[in-house]
Scaffold this motif. Sequence first.
Motif, PDB file in Angstrom:
ATOM      1  N   LEU A  91       7.475   2.619   1.488  1.00  0.00           N
ATOM      2  CA  LEU A  91       7.124   4.247   1.703  1.00  0.00           C
ATOM      3  C   LEU A  91       8.259   4.823   0.954  1.00  0.00           C
ATOM      4  O   LEU A  91       7.428   5.900   0.283  1.00  0.00           O
ATOM      5  CB  LEU A  91       7.376   4.471   3.142  1.00  0.00           C
ATOM      6  CG  LEU A  91       6.786   5.798   3.723  1.00  0.00           C
ATOM      7  CD1 LEU A  91       5.302   5.916   3.308  1.00  0.00           C
ATOM      8  CD2 LEU A  91       6.975   5.905   5.163  1.00  0.00           C
ATOM      9  N   ALA A  92       9.338   4.547   0.999  1.00  0.00           N
ATOM     10  CA  ALA A  92      10.487   5.506   0.252  1.00  0.00           C
ATOM     11  C   ALA A  92       9.957   5.529  -1.540  1.00  0.00           C
ATOM     12  O   ALA A  92       9.980   6.284  -2.074  1.00  0.00           O
ATOM     13  CB  ALA A  92      11.638   5.012   0.558  1.00  0.00           C
ATOM     14  N   PHE A  93       9.920   4.208  -1.824  1.00  0.00           N
ATOM     15  CA  PHE A  93       9.462   3.824  -3.346  1.00  0.00           C
ATOM     16  C   PHE A  93       8.181   4.508  -3.751  1.00  0.00           C
ATOM     17  O   PHE A  93       8.355   5.312  -4.908  1.00  0.00           O
ATOM     18  CB  PHE A  93       9.365   2.757  -3.469  1.00  0.00           C
ATOM     19  CG  PHE A  93       9.096   2.255  -5.024  1.00  0.00           C
ATOM     20  CD1 PHE A  93      10.062   2.249  -6.070  1.00  0.00           C
ATOM     21  CD2 PHE A  93       7.755   1.791  -5.229  1.00  0.00           C
ATOM     22  CE1 PHE A  93       9.614   1.937  -7.303  1.00  0.00           C
ATOM     23  CE2 PHE A  93       7.125   1.652  -6.553  1.00  0.00           C
ATOM     24  CZ  PHE A  93       8.347   1.705  -7.465  1.00  0.00           C
ATOM     25  N   GLY A  94       7.248   4.679  -2.955  1.00  0.00           N
ATOM     26  CA  GLY A  94       5.861   5.046  -3.462  1.00  0.00           C
ATOM     27  C   GLY A  94       6.015   6.866  -3.386  1.00  0.00           C
ATOM     28  O   GLY A  94       5.615   7.184  -4.318  1.00  0.00           O
TER      29      GLY A  94
ATOM     30  N   CYS B 270       0.910  -1.126   0.154  1.00  0.00           N
ATOM     31  CA  CYS B 270      -0.007   0.139   0.021  1.00  0.00           C
ATOM     32  C   CYS B 270       0.918   1.419  -0.131  1.00  0.00           C
ATOM     33  O   CYS B 270       0.662   2.125  -0.717  1.00  0.00           O
ATOM     34  CB  CYS B 270      -0.815  -0.085   1.273  1.00  0.00           C
ATOM     35  SG  CYS B 270      -2.148  -1.355   1.080  1.00  0.00           S
ATOM     36  N   PHE B 271       1.891   1.180   0.818  1.00  0.00           N
ATOM     37  CA  PHE B 271       3.070   2.398   0.930  1.00  0.00           C
ATOM     38  C   PHE B 271       3.370   2.583  -0.587  1.00  0.00           C
ATOM     39  O   PHE B 271       3.520   3.557  -1.088  1.00  0.00           O
ATOM     40  CB  PHE B 271       3.753   2.220   1.698  1.00  0.00           C
ATOM     41  CG  PHE B 271       3.224   2.341   3.071  1.00  0.00           C
ATOM     42  CD1 PHE B 271       2.670   3.422   3.474  1.00  0.00           C
ATOM     43  CD2 PHE B 271       3.860   1.693   4.345  1.00  0.00           C
ATOM     44  CE1 PHE B 271       2.057   3.648   5.003  1.00  0.00           C
ATOM     45  CE2 PHE B 271       3.570   1.798   5.511  1.00  0.00           C
ATOM     46  CZ  PHE B 271       2.641   2.945   5.822  1.00  0.00           C
TER      47      PHE B 271
ATOM     48  N   ALA C   1      -4.196   3.492   4.125  1.00  0.00           N
ATOM     49  CA  ALA C   1      -4.475   2.091   3.798  1.00  0.00           C
ATOM     50  C   ALA C   1      -3.171   1.232   4.636  1.00  0.00           C
ATOM     51  O   ALA C   1      -3.277   0.306   5.375  1.00  0.00           O
ATOM     52  CB  ALA C   1      -4.714   1.312   2.420  1.00  0.00           C
ATOM     53  N   GLY C   2      -1.962   1.793   4.042  1.00  0.00           N
ATOM     54  CA  GLY C   2      -0.716   1.134   4.484  1.00  0.00           C
ATOM     55  C   GLY C   2      -0.723   1.486   6.181  1.00  0.00           C
ATOM     56  O   GLY C   2      -0.159   0.520   6.889  1.00  0.00           O
ATOM     57  N   ALA C   3      -1.081   2.605   6.675  1.00  0.00           N
ATOM     58  CA  ALA C   3      -1.020   2.796   8.100  1.00  0.00           C
ATOM     59  C   ALA C   3      -1.894   2.021   8.808  1.00  0.00           C
ATOM     60  O   ALA C   3      -1.383   1.442  10.034  1.00  0.00           O
ATOM     61  CB  ALA C   3      -1.427   4.436   8.376  1.00  0.00           C
ATOM     62  N   ALA C   4      -3.381   1.711   8.390  1.00  0.00           N
ATOM     63  CA  ALA C   4      -4.145   0.771   8.821  1.00  0.00           C
ATOM     64  C   ALA C   4      -3.612  -0.519   8.883  1.00  0.00           C
ATOM     65  O   ALA C   4      -3.703  -1.439   9.997  1.00  0.00           O
ATOM     66  CB  ALA C   4      -5.499   0.849   8.188  1.00  0.00           C
ATOM     67  N   LEU C   5      -2.935  -1.051   7.810  1.00  0.00           N
ATOM     68  CA  LEU C   5      -2.629  -2.288   7.904  1.00  0.00           C
ATOM     69  C   LEU C   5      -1.349  -2.595   8.787  1.00  0.00           C
ATOM     70  O   LEU C   5      -1.123  -3.750   9.319  1.00  0.00           O
ATOM     71  CB  LEU C   5      -2.237  -2.800   6.374  1.00  0.00           C
ATOM     72  CG  LEU C   5      -3.537  -3.233   5.519  1.00  0.00           C
ATOM     73  CD1 LEU C   5      -2.677  -3.597   4.077  1.00  0.00           C
ATOM     74  CD2 LEU C   5      -4.126  -4.402   6.010  1.00  0.00           C
ATOM     75  N   PHE C   6      -0.514  -1.689   8.936  1.00  0.00           N
ATOM     76  CA  PHE C   6       0.811  -1.613   9.674  1.00  0.00           C
ATOM     77  C   PHE C   6       0.085  -1.890  10.994  1.00  0.00           C
ATOM     78  O   PHE C   6       0.887  -2.515  11.893  1.00  0.00           O
ATOM     79  CB  PHE C   6       1.509  -0.626   9.679  1.00  0.00           C
ATOM     80  CG  PHE C   6       2.890  -0.558  10.239  1.00  0.00           C
ATOM     81  CD1 PHE C   6       4.062  -1.298   9.745  1.00  0.00           C
ATOM     82  CD2 PHE C   6       3.110  -0.113  11.534  1.00  0.00           C
ATOM     83  CE1 PHE C   6       5.299  -1.463  10.412  1.00  0.00           C
ATOM     84  CE2 PHE C   6       4.282  -0.347  12.271  1.00  0.00           C
ATOM     85  CZ  PHE C   6       5.412  -0.996  11.629  1.00  0.00           C
ATOM     86  N   TYR C   7      -0.707  -0.916  11.591  1.00  0.00           N
ATOM     87  CA  TYR C   7      -1.118  -1.026  12.772  1.00  0.00           C
ATOM     88  C   TYR C   7      -1.953  -2.553  13.367  1.00  0.00           C
ATOM     89  O   TYR C   7      -1.700  -2.981  14.431  1.00  0.00           O
ATOM     90  CB  TYR C   7      -2.170   0.145  12.974  1.00  0.00           C
ATOM     91  CG  TYR C   7      -3.185  -0.063  14.437  1.00  0.00           C
ATOM     92  CD1 TYR C   7      -2.682   0.436  15.724  1.00  0.00           C
ATOM     93  CD2 TYR C   7      -4.422  -0.792  14.533  1.00  0.00           C
ATOM     94  CE1 TYR C   7      -3.313   0.610  16.804  1.00  0.00           C
ATOM     95  CE2 TYR C   7      -5.144  -0.718  15.773  1.00  0.00           C
ATOM     96  CZ  TYR C   7      -4.487  -0.269  16.895  1.00  0.00           C
ATOM     97  OH  TYR C   7      -5.297  -0.581  18.167  1.00  0.00           O
TER      98      TYR C   7
END
Length: 273
Positions: A117-120, A61-62, A69-75
């Motif tokens: 995150l960096a790539f996105g 997602c990131f 969405a990435g933050a929610a999945l990481f949590y």
Amino acid sequence: MRAYSLNDVHATRKRRDSWWTVFVVDPVACRLTLLVANHTAMTPNGLTRLSLVLGMGSAVCFALGQLVAGAALFYVSFMVDCMDGKIARLKATGTAFGLWLDYVGDRIRVVCCAVGLAFGQYMATRDVSYIMLGAGVAVLDLFRYVNAPQMKRVREVVKENRPEPRAKVEPMVPRQPRQPGEPRTARPIGLRRRFGRFLVRHRVRTHLISGIEFHAAVFVVAPLIGVAALLPVSIVAGVLLLLNEVFLIYRMWLFTRAVPTVPHPENVQRVPV
């Protein structure tokens, strides 16, 4: 199958934990652990693998620029990661391999999410700062989790080689009795002591900026705020984490000064890693 209660689950929590885990994750994780323990046959290793899969989903997602969405999945991934240890302690089903899997899974999740995150953000902005951000997050995380067991090992070596302290006999000083009618004097409790008692009462560790808070800031808080918060929030969290590590190293250095001589290599090899 035994029916567990929420009190049983609470008894499996760590005696000291990060404030992010205590206040933000555990209130949900404990109740989900109760459901999993009473209604499924999920093993701790199964939860660890599920946490890793969710972490990979967060990284994807990131990479696609879907920060919320990435933050929610990481949590959720971290919450499931907290549940595996509770299930292991609750049902006494933990294994040595499970400890390794949990440790390695955490490192894979963090590195992949940092890369994603960096790539996105780089693909969206062509700003090299995000590449540096991803590299910095990965390096800080790896340093933190390589440094911690080594510091523990050094402390164990120092304890093995420290001479036994001589017991001091303090003279008995008679306590002056309180005169009739004299008011009791209560020692004032300072702000620092009150804060310390608050931390102890809520199972929060005294070092408030650890790897868990760092991950939460970079992969949950900053993405939820928005793109503009990614760099400043991550930089501040990284500096605080680095300062905390420097402080811990300084305390370790003071601790090692108690042993003036270097221990024999044979003694060092006996210390378990």
